[in-house]
Design a protein around this motif. Sequence first.
Motif, PDB file in Angstrom:
ATOM      1  N   ALA A 193       0.843  -1.193   0.000  1.00  0.00           N
ATOM      2  CA  ALA A 193       0.000   0.000   0.000  1.00  0.00           C
ATOM      3  C   ALA A 193       0.875   1.239   0.000  1.00  0.00           C
ATOM      4  N   LEU A 194       0.629   2.114  -0.972  1.00  0.00           N
ATOM      5  CA  LEU A 194       1.338   3.400  -1.028  1.00  0.00           C
ATOM      6  C   LEU A 194       0.343   4.460  -0.587  1.00  0.00           C
ATOM      7  N   GLN A 195       0.702   5.189   0.468  1.00  0.00           N
ATOM      8  CA  GLN A 195      -0.252   6.145   1.013  1.00  0.00           C
ATOM      9  C   GLN A 195       0.348   7.542   1.029  1.00  0.00           C
ATOM     10  N   ASN A 196      -0.249   8.435   0.263  1.00  0.00           N
ATOM     11  CA  ASN A 196       0.175   9.837   0.220  1.00  0.00           C
ATOM     12  C   ASN A 196       1.677  10.019   0.027  1.00  0.00           C
ATOM     13  N   ILE A 197       2.218   9.278  -0.922  1.00  0.00           N
ATOM     14  CA  ILE A 197       3.666   9.348  -1.140  1.00  0.00           C
ATOM     15  C   ILE A 197       4.031  10.652  -1.857  1.00  0.00           C
ATOM     16  N   GLU A 198       5.047  11.321  -1.329  1.00  0.00           N
ATOM     17  CA  GLU A 198       5.601  12.486  -2.024  1.00  0.00           C
ATOM     18  C   GLU A 198       7.112  12.335  -2.089  1.00  0.00           C
ATOM     19  N   LYS A 199       7.673  12.807  -3.178  1.00  0.00           N
ATOM     20  CA  LYS A 199       9.111  12.719  -3.330  1.00  0.00           C
ATOM     21  C   LYS A 199       9.612  13.920  -4.121  1.00  0.00           C
ATOM     22  N   TYR A 200      10.635  14.563  -3.586  1.00  0.00           N
ATOM     23  CA  TYR A 200      11.296  15.667  -4.292  1.00  0.00           C
ATOM     24  C   TYR A 200      12.722  15.259  -4.615  1.00  0.00           C
ATOM     25  N   PHE A 201      13.181  15.637  -5.825  1.00  0.00           N
ATOM     26  CA  PHE A 201      14.617  15.634  -6.104  1.00  0.00           C
ATOM     27  C   PHE A 201      14.991  17.106  -6.163  1.00  0.00           C
ATOM     28  N   GLY A 202      15.534  17.653  -5.098  1.00  0.00           N
ATOM     29  CA  GLY A 202      15.763  19.100  -5.043  1.00  0.00           C
ATOM     30  C   GLY A 202      14.423  19.809  -5.142  1.00  0.00           C
ATOM     31  N   ASP A 203      14.299  20.701  -6.152  1.00  0.00           N
ATOM     32  CA  ASP A 203      13.039  21.423  -6.327  1.00  0.00           C
ATOM     33  C   ASP A 203      12.050  20.642  -7.179  1.00  0.00           C
ATOM     34  N   ASN A 204      12.516  19.526  -7.664  1.00  0.00           N
ATOM     35  CA  ASN A 204      11.717  18.768  -8.614  1.00  0.00           C
ATOM     36  C   ASN A 204      10.743  17.862  -7.871  1.00  0.00           C
ATOM     37  N   ASP A 238       9.777  11.488   0.848  1.00  0.00           N
ATOM     38  CA  ASP A 238       9.747  12.648   1.735  1.00  0.00           C
ATOM     39  C   ASP A 238       8.559  12.608   2.683  1.00  0.00           C
ATOM     40  N   THR A 239       7.397  12.221   2.184  1.00  0.00           N
ATOM     41  CA  THR A 239       6.250  12.037   3.079  1.00  0.00           C
ATOM     42  C   THR A 239       5.486  10.803   2.638  1.00  0.00           C
ATOM     43  N   GLY A 240       4.603  10.332   3.529  1.00  0.00           N
ATOM     44  CA  GLY A 240       3.743   9.208   3.205  1.00  0.00           C
ATOM     45  C   GLY A 240       4.243   7.905   3.797  1.00  0.00           C
ATOM     46  N   ALA A 278       4.472  -0.503   8.048  1.00  0.00           N
ATOM     47  CA  ALA A 278       5.197   0.569   7.383  1.00  0.00           C
ATOM     48  C   ALA A 278       6.660   0.166   7.200  1.00  0.00           C
ATOM     49  N   VAL A 279       7.153   0.263   5.960  1.00  0.00           N
ATOM     50  CA  VAL A 279       8.520  -0.192   5.689  1.00  0.00           C
ATOM     51  C   VAL A 279       9.413   0.924   5.197  1.00  0.00           C
ATOM     52  N   GLN A 280       8.887   2.154   5.134  1.00  0.00           N
ATOM     53  CA  GLN A 280       9.697   3.198   4.481  1.00  0.00           C
ATOM     54  C   GLN A 280      11.017   3.457   5.184  1.00  0.00           C
ATOM     55  N   ASP A 281      11.131   3.066   6.466  1.00  0.00           N
ATOM     56  CA  ASP A 281      12.396   3.286   7.157  1.00  0.00           C
ATOM     57  C   ASP A 281      13.273   2.032   7.203  1.00  0.00           C
ATOM     58  N   LEU A 282      12.763   0.946   6.625  1.00  0.00           N
ATOM     59  CA  LEU A 282      13.572  -0.284   6.585  1.00  0.00           C
ATOM     60  C   LEU A 282      14.539  -0.232   5.402  1.00  0.00           C
ATOM     61  N   ARG A 283      15.654  -0.921   5.573  1.00  0.00           N
ATOM     62  CA  ARG A 283      16.585  -1.007   4.461  1.00  0.00           C
ATOM     63  C   ARG A 283      16.042  -1.944   3.390  1.00  0.00           C
ATOM     64  N   ALA A 284      16.541  -1.786   2.176  1.00  0.00           N
ATOM     65  CA  ALA A 284      16.084  -2.615   1.058  1.00  0.00           C
ATOM     66  C   ALA A 284      16.176  -4.097   1.393  1.00  0.00           C
ATOM     67  N   SER A 285      17.277  -4.486   2.032  1.00  0.00           N
ATOM     68  CA  SER A 285      17.499  -5.906   2.273  1.00  0.00           C
ATOM     69  C   SER A 285      16.528  -6.463   3.318  1.00  0.00           C
ATOM     70  N   ASP A 286      15.889  -5.602   4.095  1.00  0.00           N
ATOM     71  CA  ASP A 286      14.966  -6.083   5.123  1.00  0.00           C
ATOM     72  C   ASP A 286      13.515  -6.091   4.660  1.00  0.00           C
ATOM     73  N   ARG A 287      13.293  -5.768   3.379  1.00  0.00           N
ATOM     74  CA  ARG A 287      11.895  -5.679   2.927  1.00  0.00           C
ATOM     75  C   ARG A 287      11.416  -6.962   2.246  1.00  0.00           C
TER      76      ARG A 287
END
Lengths: 377, 365
Positions: free
Chosen positions: A5-16, A56-58, A66-75
């Motif tokens: 489940a992706l919930q309210n995901i936001e991502k910036y690359f700098g201003d992008n 950045d958020t979500g 929630a796995v956004q703070d887990l490392r890739a290898s732990d998912r």
Amino acid sequence: MAEIALQNIEKYFGDNYVIRKLNLTIAHKEFVVLLGPSGCGKTTTLRAIAGLETIDTGDIRIDGKAVQDLRASDRDIAFVFQLFALYPHLTAYDNIAFPLRATRESKAEVDTKVRAVARSLRIEHLLNQRPSALSGGDMQRVAIGRALVRRPKAMLMDEPIGALDAALREEMRSELKRLHIENDSTTVYVTHDQVEAMSLADRIAIMNDGVLQQVGTPGEVYQYPTNLFVAQFIGSPVMNILPATVRAGGADGAEVVIGDGDAVFGFPADLPKRLEAKSYDSLVLGVRPEGVIISTTETAGHVPVEAHIIEPLGAYDIVDLKIGEQLLRARTHSGMVERVGETVWARLDAAQTHFFDTKSGDSLNIRLGEENGTRQA
Amino acid sequence: MAHVRLERVTKTYGGVTALRDLTLDIADGEFFVLLGPTGAGKTTTLRLIAGLDKPTSGVVSIDGQDVNDWTAAQRDIALVFQYYSLYPRYTVRQNLEFPLKSKVHSYSQSEIDGRIASAAKTLRIDHLLERKTDKLSGGEMQRVAIGRAIVREPRAFLMDEPLSNLDAKLREALRSELKDLQMKLGATFLFVTHDQIEAMSMGDKVGVLNEGRIAQIGTPYEIYNSPRDVFVASFVGSPAMNLAAGELANGRVSALSGKLDATLAGEAARDTSGYSGPVKLGIRAEDVVVGPDQPVEARVHHVENHGVEQIVTLRVDDHLFKATVPATLRMGIEDSVQCGWSADKIHVFDAQTGVGFAYREAKAA
């Protein structure tokens, strides 16, 4: 089990601002394709699920956690890239077995797993080869085998067959789909190729400029595109898009005028009334080539038009009709219109005609004659 | 304008034969597409016509004149490549002017301006003339590259996969634009591609090239409906023609472990009359019928939704083949369905040589 489940995901690359408030739930065992042009944010989304990119958020939840703070290898997620990324000095067997090295399984267990995966990918006879001796398709099979051997909860694939030639891509599509069914793994697949998306997906999520445009089955996104972007991105040849105005009158009760009166097509009488209920600035009409119906003899309710270009595609032809300065493409059976410059008679199938607001690009969700509408074969 | 002809042209590089005894006739004002897989000799052919290479033997002629000893410049033929090769720091206008300002020609400025204006209008890049080319999209760059060929008003245009670097949507749009352009200019176009859809949709004539030899030359309709051999049959058309080994005896063919059993009709019956023995059978996906009244039971192996229709891969024993069915038909993987063939749509090829029976006599003669 793996529901993503992706919930309210936001991502910036700098201003992008590359992912904008994305909400999407991928069900257990589902095959979802993220589809869009380059730069739409689809790969970033996939990498975020894998843990190769932060958000950045979500929340990214796998089975509710929630796995956004887990490392890739732990998912517990496997990733397949467009480029095969195999170890050149290892055999196909050792490449597939590689992810199991850290699991402390016995040699016999590893052997059983590697051979089972190789069997389902039909590369058993290649297990002793090094990557340099393999064809592109076989290399990608080994890469997929390496991802599958761990029996991950979910498979993420980033244009895994994009680098292969057309014939091989066609073959690999069917293999990937069957593999998915065999393995029951939740799959998220990224591509810019709508044919691939249509033929593989349970559901397609179409993205543009970081915004999710529509999520639906291949049939839904093809038949009921939610806006002009989806309408033109899905389907080949592309949907005809023409500026139009609607008025009451004519033999059918209503008329659709293309451009400045370049052509006038009859439509069911309830069209003006149904448009009244909608708010829009000006109209754009959308109709796929198979919704443009052609007759080679003068026919009541059909408009005479000039056939400008004929593209014979084998099983059928695409004929470009001249409407003022614009072209209306029709799909006809092979050889139906014989010569360029010929006059043919055309009408639009109301059940296959879409109306969009010019300014927002959103579909006005008007489909006429749907209850008894028949699709042209 | 030009009539381009290659007569018995062979080209070898070191010990490798790239082209073998190739004869090709491109009529004045024709859109001719050379189609083939990588390494078939397409680009070599193009380079020989352009004058970038000389044939090992045989003659290249333009309008009946042997041009083997002419330089590329003397031949006055424009080349457009897959890579745009524009001058990045120059504007579109400067890029278009460039070929007109070489020492060979002396055009007046008003002549140059006129040609640029007309080419830019044809290609719909008039609003981009003052822009630098590195600020253009891929499609715009390719239009400028084509524009640079048009302003020269060459005798013929040669195009080497000019669309392959563009994305699918743009390729589709440029296909009909190029065809439209060629019709407007009335010019001779030789277009090289490995993409059969490009070949079918643009070509007045298509030459299918395989391993340095011409496999077949014909209209798109001819090469699709009566392919000369199994190579053309499987290279032209998507999905590829279904092919299976079979037996022919007394006008009846059987294949797929006896599951396909049909009495040939129409052309195939006429072309094979009197022959019995092993054959290769071909049938297009759209000529495979799926429905409850059909004779052969099959499993659904794979389903691809193509919007307007579905392409289903069916399985009979271990044999896989494809069928085109309406999008409305509900099909699930591993479903059991009935299927069949219309006997007059079956193509029959020689089991050994792969040549179609319709073409066997011509070959013997």
